[in-house]
Design an enzyme around this catalytic site. Structure first.
Site, PDB file in Angstrom:
ATOM      1  N   GLU A   1     -30.695 -36.894 -44.028  1.00 49.80           N
ATOM      2  CA  GLU A   1     -32.063 -37.217 -44.462  1.00 49.80           C
ATOM      3  C   GLU A   1     -33.011 -37.030 -43.275  1.00 49.80           C
ATOM      4  OE1 GLU A   1     -32.507 -40.446 -47.064  1.00 49.80           O
ATOM      5  OE2 GLU A   1     -34.671 -40.609 -46.788  1.00 49.80           O
ATOM      6  N   ARG A   2     -34.094 -36.291 -43.545  1.00 51.11           N
ATOM      7  CA  ARG A   2     -35.061 -35.951 -42.488  1.00 51.11           C
ATOM      8  C   ARG A   2     -34.351 -35.279 -41.308  1.00 51.11           C
ATOM      9  NH1 ARG A   2     -38.897 -36.261 -46.123  1.00 51.11           N
ATOM     10  NH2 ARG A   2     -39.108 -38.349 -46.977  1.00 51.11           N
TER      11      ARG A   2
ATOM     12  N   ASN B   1     -30.345 -45.247 -46.109  1.00 51.88           N
ATOM     13  CA  ASN B   1     -30.324 -45.171 -47.578  1.00 51.88           C
ATOM     14  C   ASN B   1     -28.874 -44.904 -47.961  1.00 51.88           C
ATOM     15  OD1 ASN B   1     -33.113 -45.489 -47.870  1.00 51.88           O
ATOM     16  ND2 ASN B   1     -33.472 -43.293 -47.652  1.00 51.88           N
TER      17      ASN B   1
ATOM     18  N   GLU C   1     -38.016 -49.084 -50.225  1.00 51.34           N
ATOM     19  CA  GLU C   1     -37.937 -47.747 -50.816  1.00 51.34           C
ATOM     20  C   GLU C   1     -36.759 -47.624 -51.786  1.00 51.34           C
ATOM     21  OE1 GLU C   1     -38.083 -45.122 -47.368  1.00 51.34           O
ATOM     22  OE2 GLU C   1     -40.264 -45.270 -47.339  1.00 51.34           O
TER      23      GLU C   1
ATOM     24  N   ASP D   1     -45.216 -45.680 -40.335  1.00 51.49           N
ATOM     25  CA  ASP D   1     -43.966 -44.929 -40.450  1.00 51.49           C
ATOM     26  C   ASP D   1     -43.918 -43.765 -39.473  1.00 51.49           C
ATOM     27  OD1 ASP D   1     -41.567 -44.039 -41.321  1.00 51.49           O
ATOM     28  OD2 ASP D   1     -42.246 -43.300 -43.268  1.00 51.49           O
TER      29      ASP D   1
ATOM     30  N   GLU E   1     -39.597 -36.016 -38.025  1.00 51.09           N
ATOM     31  CA  GLU E   1     -40.086 -36.012 -39.404  1.00 51.09           C
ATOM     32  C   GLU E   1     -41.582 -35.732 -39.487  1.00 51.09           C
ATOM     33  OE1 GLU E   1     -39.242 -39.588 -41.574  1.00 51.09           O
ATOM     34  OE2 GLU E   1     -40.348 -38.947 -43.344  1.00 51.09           O
TER      35      GLU E   1
ATOM     36  N   GLU F   1     -50.862 -33.956 -31.706  1.00 49.79           N
ATOM     37  CA  GLU F   1     -51.829 -34.930 -32.216  1.00 49.79           C
ATOM     38  C   GLU F   1     -53.193 -34.267 -32.457  1.00 49.79           C
ATOM     39  OE1 GLU F   1     -52.995 -37.935 -29.364  1.00 49.79           O
ATOM     40  OE2 GLU F   1     -53.387 -39.379 -30.967  1.00 49.79           O
TER      41      GLU F   1
ATOM     42  N   TRP G   1     -47.845 -44.637 -52.280  1.00 47.88           N
ATOM     43  CA  TRP G   1     -47.148 -44.968 -51.025  1.00 47.88           C
ATOM     44  C   TRP G   1     -47.953 -45.825 -50.056  1.00 47.88           C
ATOM     45  CZ3 TRP G   1     -42.018 -44.082 -50.572  1.00 47.88           C
ATOM     46  CH2 TRP G   1     -41.455 -43.225 -51.513  1.00 47.88           C
TER      47      TRP G   1
END
Ligand code: GCV
Length: 659
Positions: A151-152, A194, A277, A356, A384, A491, A521
């Site tokens: 994941e990610r 997860n 989540e 996040d 991510e 950034e 979200w």
């Protein structure tokens, strides 16, 4: 005297990059006369390193006899379990440590020093600033239809799992464990927070294979952990409930945990994402998170295990029309009332920012709000939200800012002083260079080094990595130019002034300014024709500023004192609002986006000068990735600038092209 041959250095499978431990990095040690004294698995690891290095570079492992030695690694009494003393006097370099882990870390300190370890007279005593230096892998056993296997993950499939189980051949995992040991990582969580159906079985019938993984990490000082599902008593245990106060549930966790420890005597503990989540948690039973965490803590306690309980709990089914719910507030709202309720083998794992892992966020106020709870700060090495290992984005300066932040102002301690540990989401996979982007190895290396000592400068850490990774010393300046400021460059061309989340929903790569604006979200920027940003003040907004102690609660409350880079995180301001820098918000957006994109162009030009001085495959791969970074940065620039030009109607003061 000890004549054991040492633990063989794990060979790299063909085509796999040695990362920061290529043969040449071991030359200064390997070309000398070295003695390694002591016994134990980690001492054997050190001896094996020396055996391999001297074989490669013509030195000698000298087990006994009155020979002049260049390097002696030996035990000493006293000192912490991971501490070491390294020194050079009378032409001999010594590494001394009370335990094997310290000896391993001291040995790699000497490797990092290179030839400097064998010149002059010097002495260092070192101990890690953080006792917990952990990597969380978001690896799945199964390949997830949307997320892939990791994941990610942006570096291929899992290093640990293939064909529905733990890999039969763990050779590559051993090479990975060696890399982690060399930078002082001492804990690793082997599966995604997860926890899906197959992965839940790592705790039960797949446990013998988890034990094989733990066996591979152990000789490098790394303890294994598992992510577990709070619903495991139901899903793999066959009970009717997972209620943390139910005696049968307690008994199930105690029994299951005892079996884990029987298979893995030094098992580190559990990582838990609960009520977050879609993951199950104690809320389903009307219990709170202290009830949930302590349930597992008590099962682990007899075996010295720890629960890493994540504070990433928020409502991900928010109505965007509801202006009163603020996701940034959620972790503090849930957890700060629970201070003093957690057992001492619970570590609350808190993402560094309240949202996040955005490129720029304030510190999570939870970190300053729970003095009686052990807290670990979680950062994201996997990129991510920072370019997904397609972009050069060197994150060490970012993490250094987080760890050196003073939540109580200049008079108080830093985040690193307060934390019980640091945890990072790992960025490796089965990619031949481990991290997909070859330069993303520097983030993994840098995380380990900062976890060991957050006071190291970001430049020095980058310099260490360059020196170990690239044999040609002349690449140093160019790499500093390409990588050193790349987080700030990223950034500049992405979401402005701390507002965050202008990424494409789902995969989180590339720009989509309104992608999350009308979603459930809780990540909104509220841009309209007059202004942009989230009012999180006490006076007129969500009150989030009040979750910080002074001085920050006041500093953030006023747009006049709020740092520019966080202005839109805390305030909704008109486009013409004048920043502390003197520029208006909208002009700042234009200027930074033009500048950020142009910096990527410059990075690519500087990189091009390295042709012939960097291994050809690395050179070509990074060249190709910089092309993608430039394309994507151009897209960010044009979408963000055009968006704000269309919303505000304010032209660019310098007349550059907006669409
Ligand atoms: C593992 C973000 C990511 C999710 C991740 C989650 C977490 O929301 O997008 O993929 O889930 O963070 O940290 O638990």
């Amino acid at each position: 005297m000890n004549e054991s041959p040492g633990r063989p250095v794990p060979p790299l499978p063909p085509g796999v990059d040695p990362a920061w431990l290529p043969a040449f990095a071991l030359r200064p040690v390997g070309s000398r006369r070295v003695r390694v004294v002591g016994t134990g698995p980690l001492v054997d690891t050190v001896r094996g390193e020396v055996v391999a290095a001297v074989r490669e570079h013509g030195g000698h492992l000298v087990d006994d006899g009155p020979v002049d030695l260049d390097l002696v690694c030996a035990p000493e009494t006293g000192g912490g379990p991971e501490a070491f003393t390294a020194a050079r006097a009378a032409a001999t370099t010594t590494v001394r440590a009370a335990e094997g882990a310290g000896l391993l870390y001291g040995f790699h300190h000497v490797v990092r020093l290179g030839e400097a370890a064998f010149t002059g007279t010097w002495s260092t005593t070192a101990a890690p600033r953080q006792a917990i230096r952990m990597l969380d892998h978001w690896d799945n056993v199964d390949v997830h239809p949307v997320m892939g296997q990791v994941e990610r993950g942006y570096a291929g499939g899992s290093l640990f799992y293939a064909d529905g189980g733990v890999r039969a051949d763990l050779g590559r995992v051993a090479a990975y464990a060696r890399l982690l040991g060399s930078i002082g990582i001492n804990r690793v969580c082997l599966n995604n927070v997860n926890v899906h159906r197959t992965e839940a079985r790592l705790l039960t019938d797949l446990l013998p294979d988890v034990a094989r993984l733990a066996d591979v990490f152990r000789p490098y000082g790394v303890r294994a952990h598992l992510s577990v599902s709070f619903a495991a008593p139901i899903t793999v245990g066959g009970l009717a409930t997972a209620d943390p106060l139910d005696p049968e549930v307690r008994e199930w966790w105690a029994r299951t945990t005892a079996a884990v420890h029987a298979a893995i005597p030094d098992f580190g503990g559990y990582v838990v994402k609960a009520d977050s989540e879609g993951q199950p948690g104690p809320f389903a039973y009307g219990r709170d998170h202290a009830d949930g965490a302590n349930l597992l803590a008590r099962a682990l306690k007899p075996f010295g295990g720890t629960v890493f309980w994540r504070a990433f709990v928020y409502n991900h089914r928010q109505d965007w029309r509801d202006r009163s719910t603020d996701r940034a507030r959620a972790a503090h709202d849930h957890f700060s009332p629970l201070d003093r309720r957690f057992d001492d083998n619970v570590v609350l794992q808190v993402k560094h920012g309240p949202l996040d892992f955005q490129t720029r966020e304030p510190l999570s106020p939870v970190i300053a709000a729970m003095p009686s709870t052990r807290l670990a700060v979680e950062v994201q090495v996997t990129q991510e939200y920072t370019g997904q290992q397609k972009h050069v984005c060197h994150l060490v300066p970012h993490w250094r800012e987080v760890l050196s932040f003073r939540p109580w102002g200049e008079e108080g301690g830093t985040v690193a002083d307060t934390a019980a540990g640091v945890v990072a989401v790992a960025n490796v996979g089965d990619s031949p260079v481990w991290t997909g982007h070859p330069l993303a190895q520097a983030n993994l290396f840098g995380f380990g080094r900062l976890a060991w000592d957050d006071r190291l400068s970001a430049e020095d850490v980058l310099d260490e990595w360059i020196g170990l990774t690239f044999e040609d010393r002349t690449v140093r300046d160019a790499l500093h130019q390409v990588m050193g400021d790349s987080w700030r460059t990223y950034e500049r061309y992405t979401a402005p002034l701390g507002v965050g989340f202008m990424v494409r929903p789902g995969d989180h790569y590339g720009p989509d300014v309104d992608g999350y604006e009308y979603s459930p979200w809780g990540t909104y920027h509220f841009a309209d024709r007059d202004g942009v940003g989230v009012d999180r003040t006490r006076a007129t907004g969500t009150g989030f500023t009040g979750q910080f102690p002074r001085p920050w609660s006041d500093v953030y409350e006023s747009p006049d004192t709020c740092p520019d880079e966080l202005l839109l995180f805390f305030h909704h301001v008109p486009y013409g609002h004048v920043l502390r820098s003197g520029s208006t918000v909208v002009q700042h957006v234009y200027d930074t986006h033009f500048a950020g994109r142009d910096e990527v162009h410059r990075m690519a030009l500087i990189w091009a000068t390295l042709r012939g001085r960097i291994p050809a495959d690395t050179f070509e791969r990074v060249t190709e990735l910089l092309r993608e970074q430039l394309r994507c940065a151009t897209e960010w620039r044009d979408q963000v600038n055009t968006y704000f030009w269309r919303k505000s109607g304010v032209p660019d003061a310098r007349g550059r092209t907006l669409y």
